[in-house]
Design a protein around this motif. Structure first.
Motif, short mmCIF file in Angstrom:
data_model
loop_
_atom_site.label_atom_id
_atom_site.label_comp_id
_atom_site.label_asym_id
_atom_site.label_seq_id
_atom_site.Cartn_x
_atom_site.Cartn_y
_atom_site.Cartn_z
N HIS B 174 -0.78 -5.32 -9.89
CA HIS B 174 -0.48 -5.42 -8.47
C HIS B 174 -1.10 -4.22 -7.76
O HIS B 174 -0.53 -3.12 -7.73
CB HIS B 174 1.04 -5.43 -8.30
N ILE B 175 -2.26 -4.42 -7.17
CA ILE B 175 -3.01 -3.27 -6.66
C ILE B 175 -2.36 -2.65 -5.43
O ILE B 175 -2.35 -1.42 -5.27
CB ILE B 175 -4.47 -3.70 -6.37
N THR B 176 -1.76 -3.46 -4.56
CA THR B 176 -1.10 -2.90 -3.37
C THR B 176 -0.02 -1.89 -3.78
O THR B 176 0.08 -0.80 -3.23
CB THR B 176 -0.45 -4.02 -2.54
N THR B 177 0.79 -2.27 -4.78
CA THR B 177 1.83 -1.37 -5.27
C THR B 177 1.22 -0.05 -5.76
O THR B 177 1.71 1.03 -5.43
CB THR B 177 2.59 -2.05 -6.42
N LEU B 178 0.13 -0.18 -6.53
CA LEU B 178 -0.53 1.03 -7.03
C LEU B 178 -0.99 1.91 -5.87
O LEU B 178 -0.83 3.13 -5.90
CB LEU B 178 -1.73 0.65 -7.89
N LEU B 179 -1.56 1.24 -4.85
CA LEU B 179 -2.06 2.00 -3.69
C LEU B 179 -0.92 2.75 -3.00
O LEU B 179 -1.05 3.92 -2.66
CB LEU B 179 -2.73 1.05 -2.69
N ILE B 180 0.21 2.04 -2.82
CA ILE B 180 1.36 2.70 -2.17
C ILE B 180 1.82 3.91 -2.98
O ILE B 180 2.05 4.99 -2.46
CB ILE B 180 2.52 1.69 -1.99
N GLY B 181 1.89 3.70 -4.30
CA GLY B 181 2.27 4.82 -5.18
C GLY B 181 1.32 5.98 -5.03
O GLY B 181 1.74 7.14 -4.92
N PHE B 182 0.03 5.67 -4.97
CA PHE B 182 -0.98 6.71 -4.86
C PHE B 182 -0.81 7.48 -3.54
O PHE B 182 -0.86 8.71 -3.51
CB PHE B 182 -2.36 6.04 -4.92
N VAL B 183 -0.57 6.74 -2.47
CA VAL B 183 -0.39 7.39 -1.15
C VAL B 183 0.85 8.29 -1.18
O VAL B 183 0.84 9.42 -0.68
CB VAL B 183 -0.25 6.32 -0.04
N ILE B 184 1.93 7.80 -1.81
CA ILE B 184 3.15 8.61 -1.88
C ILE B 184 2.89 9.91 -2.64
O ILE B 184 3.31 10.99 -2.23
CB ILE B 184 4.29 7.81 -2.54
N ILE B 185 2.14 9.80 -3.76
CA ILE B 185 1.82 11.02 -4.52
C ILE B 185 1.01 11.99 -3.66
O ILE B 185 1.31 13.19 -3.61
CB ILE B 185 1.02 10.67 -5.81
N LEU B 186 0.03 11.45 -2.95
CA LEU B 186 -0.78 12.32 -2.07
C LEU B 186 0.08 13.00 -1.03
O LEU B 186 -0.01 14.20 -0.80
CB LEU B 186 -1.88 11.50 -1.38
N LEU B 187 0.94 12.21 -0.38
CA LEU B 187 1.81 12.77 0.65
C LEU B 187 2.72 13.85 0.07
O LEU B 187 2.92 14.91 0.67
CB LEU B 187 2.69 11.67 1.27
#
Lengths: 505, 389
Positions: B174-187
């Motif tokens: 599920h790529i959207t989920t991965l992207l959200i996780g990635f953004v949260i880590i960056l933030l």
């Protein structure tokens, strides 16, 4: 060889990071009144807590000899069994219980498994009689004045067969006549063979009762001296380690302007206790003026201040209030604060500070909108503001993130002051601004007050210490029984004149 | 470096204790279930199971911070869930108006509680106990006749059971989920670095670079792992997303706004707050109003998860929420407690239930164990608090 009832030898007590007591030797002769004095944080209370078993044996270094025998108290109960009883600053009475129940609370007179109430009542009457009091002992504590409550505490101690009585700031909440009464009782106890240790900030009172005085400074016993021809100045010198020439600093310029605040025919009725607490008071203050409000405890001074400051106690108010010439009705403290008023409470711990908050959040809480951008608090701004106050008021702390609960009384008072200075008031009400704080911090607060009025602020100072009222005020109002019973200029006022007005009902 | 780690752990044992406990609980269950506990499916399930308690725990934290309690939220959420079901099934309301209406009802209920408690002066325990009885009755009334109300609205049921759509439509992950996780880590990394820089500017104590990096790495890995696991199953669920958003908003309100500051001030010392120009009544009203809103949200999550409104919905939710808040370290004496920690508290309790279900512990023993964990958590909290001061 003197006959020592108590010898404390080489007492050292450390808290994480601080040495509260450093090798203290403290000896008390049998039958004397021994006063223990020192600035806040000098270790007086800690020393007494070591003695009473509050800090159990093993928690400190050194030895305690009581009546020549080595003692190792594990709890306060142990020391009380031996005959050492402490009366703390905050009274430890149960307000809903009667006098006799309180006197024997914790060491009830029993017959079999049950309390012998008849004996309890008659014994408590006898104990009070020893102190020169006859009263109905079935009254509840909450219906008594603070002065009498203090007497009940002493009666409680006597009922425990006390040999050594420790009194921690017993007069700090009492007015002049109650204090005098209490001191007389301590002297009377001496005749009954009770030895007393008295902790106090009030030097006059120390000099009037003490046989021996021990001065503590920074956890060390710097001097023990017999009380003959000792001057206040000499004691202060030992306390602060330097000489303070004039405890009330002079203002460099007097710049009194227009009237900024006035009340006329001002009355306040307390619905909760059903009592008229302020009775048709007239009062005004000018720009750049320090106005002192003197009076005995219960004269209605704090009530007057709160009734003007947005009425948080919800009194029924009558009369007119003018701020900068305009008639105003403050319905909430917020309105009063926004108009330019600030009130520094007499009760720092009770309603002045939020003890769980750190210094910076305490300082900004009354004017948080000032450092808010949009909906967010600007944390950088908050740090800058509080650092500024920490430096300018010299608040001693390791950082502005230190919690208020861990500060000494004087520093808590400075945080409280900083909080109210940050609302940028035009009229500052200080309620007992130096209660329970040491000489050094007092001097700093007086200096600050002078600086503020020179900058054009007006200050109302409520105080029970007459020297402070006389030393600092341009004008003095005296209150008595809810009324303003007199007004004096700073120059014409004397202690006698004020006291005459204060007892004039 | 090892010494610094030790002193940090010692100093913040209270803060980290709960995380260590959580890790410990997860480890034990993973071993006992041969890894089933940490499987993608179970983790995804776990988050969905805890959703309706977690949002209640967030509101309850603030209620307890201002020295009150709200016992009405359990049956309140059950009742509000039933209203949602009735609106949709009997009156054919579409989903959006239904949700808006139940939110308004929730807020109104909360404000009413707050009004009785602040302006009238009824103790919160009594006022909300009355609410609890009333909503229990109201729930029975609304499910009378039909009994359980089955909800046949896929969109609504999706809130408690569905997953966010994947815009990339990948079969395996599920790529959207991965992207959200990635953004949260960056933030997360960005905000940590900024706050550290800021602290250094004022010469406050900060972690050494090594420990700081280690901490960021550890947390990033955990966030990454959680999102990777979710992505390899069905992706992030709507429930999980809602809890994240609620936690984020409340965390910001609590720590960054004057409103939050005022709430904690009222809890820390009401008298001082009042003299500082803070209206205790208004704060109480707000906190209970927000509790009402979250009660409605909890009702929606629960009803949609079970695709029906039942006469017993909401039973004991209030106590689960209170337990989660206490495990998360709020103090009954007021002024202390973090919203985010209460969510972790809810996760601890949910992990226990989930894990015990997996290994087949009977329901009776489950209650006993949960009770023991609650006591242990509070004892730990009190002991470490005394040490800190």
């Amino acid at each position: 060889m003197s006959d020592f009832i108590l010898e404390m030898k080489n007492i050292t007590k450390e808290f994480p990071g601080v040495k509260a007591l450093d090798n203290v030797n403290f000896n008390v002769e049998r039958g004397e009144i021994h006063c223990l004095i020192g600035e806040n944080g000098s270790g007086k209370s800690t020393l007494m807590k070591v003695l009473s078993g509050f800090f159990p044996h093993g928690n400190y270094k050194g030895n305690i000899l009581f009546e020549g025998k080595e003692q190792k108290f594990k709890t306060i109960y142990d020391s009380e069994k031996t005959g050492i009883v402490t009366i703390y600053q905050e009274l430890a009475l149960s307000p809903e219980l009667s006098i006799y129940e309180n006197i024997f609370l914790g060491h009830e007179i029993k017959s079999g498994a049950f309390i012998d109430w008849n004996k309890t009542i008659s014994e408590s009457g006898k104990v009070l009689k020893k102190l020169g009091y006859t009263m109905d002992t079935s009254k509840k504590i909450k219906d008594l004045g603070v002065g009498i409550q203090q007497i009940i505490e002493i009666a409680k101690a006597l009922s425990k067969n006390v040999k050594l009585l420790i009194l921690d700031e017993p007069t700090s909440a009492l007015n002049e006549s109650d204090s005098e009464n209490l001191l007389n009782i301590i002297k009377e106890l001496k005749n009954h063979g009770v030895t007393s240790i008295l902790i106090s900030h009030k030097l006059k009172e120390v000099l009037s009762v003490a046989d021996t005085i021990t001065v503590l400074r920074d956890g060390e016993a710097v001097k023990t001296l017999k009380n003959d021809n000792v001057s206040e100045k000499e004691i202060i010198k030992y306390m602060v380690g330097r000489e303070i020439e004039d405890i009330y600093p002079k203002r460099s310029s007097e710049n009194i302007g227009e009237k900024i605040f006035e009340i006329k025919n001002w009355s306040a009725y307390d619905r909760q206790i059903g009592k008229q607490v302020v009775k048709s008071a007239q009062f005004n203050i000018k720009k750049g003026e320090i106005v002192g409000i003197a009076g005995l405890i219960g004269a209605g001074r704090t009530e007057l201040a709160l009734s003007m400051f947005g009425n948080p106690k919800n009194y029924l108010l009558k009369g007119e209030l003018f701020f900068n010439g305009n008639s105003k009705k403050f319905k909430t403290t917020t309105e009063a604060i926004n108009a330019g008023m600030a009130y520094v409470s007499e009760d720092r711990k009770g309603n002045g500070l939020i003890l769980d908050f750190d210094i910076k959040t305490n300082i900004t809480i009354a004017n948080i909108m000032k450092i808010t951008k949009g909906i967010f608090i600007n944390e950088n701004e908050e740090i800058i503001v509080s650092e500024n106050y920490r430096e300018s008021l010299r608040i001693k702390s390791h950082s502005i993130e230190q919690k208020a609960v861990n500060l000494s009384g004087g520093n808590q008072q400075k945080v409280s002051l900083a909080k109210w200075l940050f609302v940028k008031p035009k009229l500052l009400i200080l309620d007992e601004p130096t209660r329970g704080i040491d000489v050094g911090a007092k001097f700093e607060i007086y200096t600050l007050m002078n600086r503020l009025v020179e900058e054009g602020l007006s200050i109302i100072m409520i105080s029970s210490e007459l020297p402070e009222i006389l030393g600092m005020s341009d004008r003095i109002y005296v209150m008595s029984g809810g009324k303003i019973s007199g007004e004096l200029t700073g120059k014409e006022a004397t202690q006698e004149k004020i006291m005459t007005m204060a007892v004039d009902y | 470096m090892f010494n610094e780690l030790k002193t940090i752990l010692k100093k913040n044992i209270r803060e980290y204790g709960m995380y260590i406990a959580l890790a410990f609980i997860m480890l034990i269950f993973t071993i006992l279930t041969d890894g089933l506990f940490l499987s993608a499916r179970n983790i995804s399930n776990l988050f969905n199971q805890m959703g309706y308690i977690a949002v209640l725990a967030v509101g309850m934290t603030l209620v307890i911070v201002i020295r009150h309690i709200d016992l009405s939220v359990g049956f309140g959420s059950g009742f509000i869930g039933a209203i949602a079901a009735i609106l949709m099934m009997r009156f054919n309301f579409p989903i959006i108006p239904t949700i808006l209406i139940v939110f308004i009802i929730g807020i109104a209920i909360g404000l009413m509680n707050g009004f009785f408690i602040s302006y009238i002066g009824i103790p919160a325990f009594v006022a909300t106990l009355a609410g609890m009885m009333i909503f229990r009755g109201a729930l029975l009334v609304s499910t009378e006749g039909t009994g359980t109300i089955i909800i046949l609205n896929d969109k609504f049921n999706g809130i408690g059971n569905g997953y966010i759509p994947d815009i990339f439509k990948n079969e395996n992950i599920h790529i959207t989920t991965l992207l959200i996780g990635f953004v949260i880590i960056l933030l997360y990394i960005f905000s940590e670095i900024r706050s550290r820089k800021n602290k250094m500017k004022y010469q406050f104590d900060v972690l050494s670079v090594k420990i700081f990096t280690l901490k960021m790495l550890l947390i990033s890995v955990i966030i990454g792992y959680v999102f990777w696991t979710l992505a390899s199953y069905n992706g992030m669920s709507w429930t999980f997303l809602i809890v994240l958003i609620v936690a984020f908003i409340y965390h910001i309100i609590a720590t960054k706004t004057p409103l939050g500051r005022h709430i904690y001030a009222v809890g820390g010392n009401p008298e001082a707050a009042k003299l500082s120009g803070i209206s205790i009544n208004k704060i109480t009203l707000f906190v209970f109003g927000s509790m009402g809103l979250l009660t409605a949200l909890s009702g929606i999550l629960y009803t949609s998860r079970f695709q029906s409104a039942t006469p017993t919905a909401g039973t004991l939710f209030e106590l689960d929420a209170i337990a989660a808040a206490y495990v998360g370290g709020v103090s009954a004496s007021g002024g202390v407690g973090k919203v985010t920690n209460s969510i972790v508290g809810a996760l601890v309790m949910a992990s226990l239930i989930n894990g015990m279900n997996l290994i087949g512990v009977g329901i009776s023993y489950q209650y006993i164990i949960r009770g023991a964990v609650l006591v242990a958590a509070v004892v730990f909290d009190i002991k470490t608090r005394n040490k800190a001061s």
